[in-house]
Structure formats: C-alpha cells, structure tokens
Enzyme design. Structure first.
Site, PDB file in Angstrom:
ATOM      1  CG  HIS A  85      10.091  -5.029  -0.990  1.00  0.00           C
ATOM      2  ND1 HIS A  85       9.475  -4.963  -2.504  1.00  0.00           N
ATOM      3  CD2 HIS A  85       9.158  -4.227  -0.263  1.00  0.00           C
ATOM      4  CE1 HIS A  85       8.186  -4.072  -2.576  1.00  0.00           C
ATOM      5  NE2 HIS A  85       8.214  -3.721  -1.300  1.00  0.00           N
ATOM      6  CG  HIS A 115       1.979   4.355  -1.215  1.00  0.00           C
ATOM      7  ND1 HIS A 115       0.957   3.476  -0.733  1.00  0.00           N
ATOM      8  CD2 HIS A 115       3.304   3.623  -1.119  1.00  0.00           C
ATOM      9  CE1 HIS A 115       1.823   2.201  -0.544  1.00  0.00           C
ATOM     10  NE2 HIS A 115       3.024   2.362  -0.764  1.00  0.00           N
ATOM     11  CG  HIS A 157       6.921  -1.364   7.419  1.00  0.00           C
ATOM     12  ND1 HIS A 157       7.619  -0.157   7.248  1.00  0.00           N
ATOM     13  CD2 HIS A 157       6.587  -1.878   6.190  1.00  0.00           C
ATOM     14  CE1 HIS A 157       7.957  -0.045   5.939  1.00  0.00           C
ATOM     15  NE2 HIS A 157       7.329  -0.953   5.221  1.00  0.00           N
ATOM     16  CG  ASP A 205       6.610  -4.446   2.620  1.00  0.00           C
ATOM     17  OD1 ASP A 205       7.074  -3.549   3.504  1.00  0.00           O
ATOM     18  OD2 ASP A 205       6.525  -3.828   1.555  1.00  0.00           O
ATOM     19  CD  GLU A 252       6.615   0.158  -1.611  1.00  0.00           C
ATOM     20  OE1 GLU A 252       6.281  -0.987  -1.421  1.00  0.00           O
ATOM     21  OE2 GLU A 252       5.846   1.172  -2.027  1.00  0.00           O
ATOM     22  CE1 TYR A 263       2.885  -2.207   6.384  1.00  0.00           C
ATOM     23  CE2 TYR A 263       2.355  -4.572   5.259  1.00  0.00           C
ATOM     24  CZ  TYR A 263       3.271  -3.379   5.266  1.00  0.00           C
ATOM     25  OH  TYR A 263       4.246  -3.273   4.651  1.00  0.00           O
ATOM     26  CG  ASP A 304       9.208   1.043   2.236  1.00  0.00           C
ATOM     27  OD1 ASP A 304       9.212   0.560   1.002  1.00  0.00           O
ATOM     28  OD2 ASP A 304       8.035   0.697   2.943  1.00  0.00           O
ATOM     29  CG  HIS A 355       3.226  -4.913  -1.554  1.00  0.00           C
ATOM     30  ND1 HIS A 355       2.907  -3.663  -1.918  1.00  0.00           N
ATOM     31  CD2 HIS A 355       4.645  -4.877  -1.020  1.00  0.00           C
ATOM     32  CE1 HIS A 355       3.901  -2.791  -1.393  1.00  0.00           C
ATOM     33  NE2 HIS A 355       4.801  -3.389  -0.982  1.00  0.00           N
TER      34      HIS A 355
HETATM   35 FE1  FEO Z   1       6.694  -2.532  -0.304  1.00  0.00          FE
HETATM   36 FE2  FEO Z   1       7.456  -1.353   2.906  1.00  0.00          FE
HETATM   37  O1  FEO Z   1       7.540  -1.721   0.970  1.00  0.00           O
END
Ligand code: FEO
Length: 388
Positions: free
Chosen positions: A78, A24, A222, A163, A80, A191, A82, A144
């Site tokens: 989380h 993004h 990640h 994250d 999100e 990051y 991904d 986040h």
């Molecule tokens: Fe906030 Fe890796 O997603």
C-alpha cells in the site's frame, strides 16, 4: 529495540505510535502501530514499512535480527504514507533492494517520492519464491486505495493484509491472545467504520479471494496481529461489508437552547417504547469518528439540528459531511430540529440524508421551545410511523 517472532523466520519489526490521537480526522484515543514484517529466507524480505518518524525504531528492530542492508525485497502492499514514508531513508541504507508492488503501487510511489527506485511490478495472483517460502500477491484495489494488495505466504499460513483487519491500538502486546479481544474487536469496528466502510463491495471481493486461502494468522499493518480470533474478525468483515443493519437507532444532535435536545429525547422515547435499542450521541460530547463506530450496524440514523443563520449548526454539518463520505447503506433517516423564524435546518438535514440514499421518515420541526404536549406528539407520531 527487539523484533518479535511471529513464526520461525518471520518477525514483526514495526513501530508503536503511543501518541497518535488524530488519523486524518479519525480520533485514535488508543494510539496505533505501523506494522512491518521481516522474512528471513534466501531472499530476505521486508513487508510494508512505517511512518517516517518511526524509521529508526523499525531499523533497530530489523538490526536485532539481521543487517538491514542485506534485505533483497521490500513488499509495498500500500502506498499511503503511514506505510511508505520511511522508504526514502530505507532505500538509502539498502540501495539494491527491489520494491515489489502493484501497478498502481508503482505509480503512487513514483508520484509520492519522485524517485527511480528498483521497482518490480507484480500481477494479481503472481507468486515469487523467497527460497523455502513463497509470496503470492493479490490485488485488492480500493480496500481502501487503488494500489492496495495483500501478500500471502502459504508455507507459513500467513496473510499479510495491510490495512484490512487493522485497529488503531498502541500496545506492547502483539497478538490477539495477549490483549482483551473485546477491545480489539471494538477498535476493528471503529477502523472499519472510519476507513473501510465506503468500499463494502470491494471488501466482499477480497473476502471471497481470502476464503480460498489457507491461513491461520493475519499480519495486518495496524494494531494487534490476529492468530486466535481469525474466524471472528473475518465474520465481522463479512457482516460489516454487507451493510447489515440491525434494529437499533443512533440519535445524533446538537442544540442551542435545549429545544432540539428535548426533541432528541422525545425521539428516543419512541424507540424505547418499541424496545428498539437507542444510542444518544450529543455532538458536543462525542467525536464524529466514535459516532461512525456506533452507527455501523444501526438501521435508524436520526439527526437533529436547530436553525442557525438560515442553516445548520457547524457540528452537525461536519458530522453529515463525514458520514456522507463514508457512505453507510440500507439505512432509515430522520431529520428533526427546532427553529425561531427561518426554520431551514430540518430541510437541509433531510436533503443530506436523502443524498446518502437513506429511506426517510417524516421530518420533525418545532418553533422555539417545545411544550410537553408537543414532545408527546413527537413520540406518538414516530411510534405510529415506525409501526407501519
Ligand atoms: Fe491506508 Fe494505514 O494506510
């Protein structure tokens, strides 16, 4: 594809996204991973998930250890996508699994997927037994997203941080003692600067909680897993989250006919004369996400744009919009630029720097092409201001 053992009975079963280059708007030159973890205990537990395109990779890695349909719990730290967009496929294959998530996690997952799955909402500091091991969940809202939580396994001394502490790195190495640590830290800084920076206060609360937990491994969602350099990454987060800026200037600019570029060089000269480290970032050569990595610790943020059509160059506007959203604090801003007749650009840049809450140095504006004398004056005046 195989699982990778993190500790006896705990496995990495994530996926490697070698081709990811845009997250993004954040340029991810090294790709990324979506890390998921499998705990084999009386209750077989999957922690986090992967992006939907990588579902098969995750399932193959799980299947190298156990039949995926035997999984009892899916911890969704989380929402999100991904980390969640494999859930519909996963829960088709494993319909009896219970999703453990925060209250906002449940809301977010219902909004995303419109499914009435088996949710079990967990409170902050709630502990559940998996058999020999347990998991304690700690809500970390806005690190986040509102739904964030981390999961802690005291028996294994592992913090599953999602994250937080991540980096966008695709590699076949999984651990920080197998990969150059300077690159991991640099990517962790990028990051932080591009994802976590607006949430310094919330990060500090999460770090205070983490300081009371005994862990030697951070399984993030990640990139590379921390097990050798845990103290270093925690210390970096303490520093970044406090918006601790050092004597360093980042000069970000674009130019039409090199006049603003010449002004940028004169600004640079002033910092160099005062032995303040400078980093030049020409917007035609640098991505805005790399600029955020550079300015995360810089006290002086200098932004230059010529006037175009009564405004600023689109590249400068894009950078300022991005930086304002990421909200670095405790900085000193400087606007500069050349113009032909209208001359609005410098005022526009300065206003945005003010809106960011920066202390402002007097802006610098010159008509058409600066002379050598003009440039010397820019340097001298700026030295004067910086010395005060
Ligand atoms: Fe906030 Fe890796 O997603």
């Amino acid at each position: 594809m195989k699982a990778v053992m993190v500790k006896e009975g705990v496995y990495w079963v994530g996926a490697i996204d070698w081709n990811l280059r845009n997250f993004h708007g954040y340029m991810t030159q090294r790709g990324s991973t979506y890390n998921a973890y499998l705990i084999i205990d009386e209750k077989i537990t999957l922690i986090d998930n992967v992006k939907h395109d990588f579902y098969n990779e995750m399932i193959e890695r799980i299947a190298s250890i156990i039949d995926p349909s035997k999984i009892d719990y899916v911890v969704q730290n989380h929402v999100e996508m991904d980390h969640s967009s494999s859930l519909p496929m996963f829960l088709n294959a494993c319909p009896n699994a219970t999703i453990l998530t925060s209250p906002n996690g449940e809301k977010g997952l219902r909004h995303h997927f419109k499914k009435d799955w088996n949710f079990r909402v967990v409170k902050s500091n709630e502990t559940i037994s998996l058999g020999k091991r347990s998991l304690t969940f700690v809500h970390t809202p806005m690190v986040h997203w509102p739904d964030n939580m981390v999961s802690y396994c005291p028996e294994e001394k592992i913090l599953f941080s999602n994250d937080a502490f991540g980096q966008h790195i695709a590699s076949s190495e999984r651990f920080d003692d197998e990969y150059p640590v300077n690159i991991i830290l640099e990517e962790a800084r990028k990051y932080y600067g591009n994802i976590v920076l607006p949430y310094g206060e919330q990060v500090q609360k999460a770090l205070a909680i983490a300081s009371g937990l005994d862990f030697d491994t951070i399984c993030n969602s990640h990139g590379i897993i921390w097990r050798k350099h845990v103290r270093e990454i925690l210390a970096e987060y303490v520093k970044w989250s406090s918006n601790e800026a050092k004597e360093k200037a980042v000069i970000i600019y674009d130019t039409m006919w090199d006049s603003t570029k010449k002004m940028a060089m004169a600004v640079r000269e002033a910092f160099e004369e005062l032995d303040i480290p400078v980093h030049m970032m020409f917007l035609q050569s640098n991505h805005i996400s790399d600029i955020m990595t550079e300015l995360i610790e810089a006290k002086y943020i200098c932004v230059g744009s010529p006037t175009l059509n009564n405004g600023i160059l689109p590249s400068v506007a894009a950078f300022l919009t991005y930086m304002k959203g990421l909200a670095p604090k405790n900085r000193v801003g400087l606007a500069f630029g050349s113009y032909g007749w209208g001359g609005q650009s410098v005022g526009i840049v300065e206003n945005i720097l003010k809106e960011c809450g920066f202390e402002i140095l007097p802006s610098i504006k010159l008509q058409y092409v600066p002379s050598g004398e003009d440039l010397n004056k820019i340097t001298e005046n700026l030295i004067d201001k910086l010395e005060k």
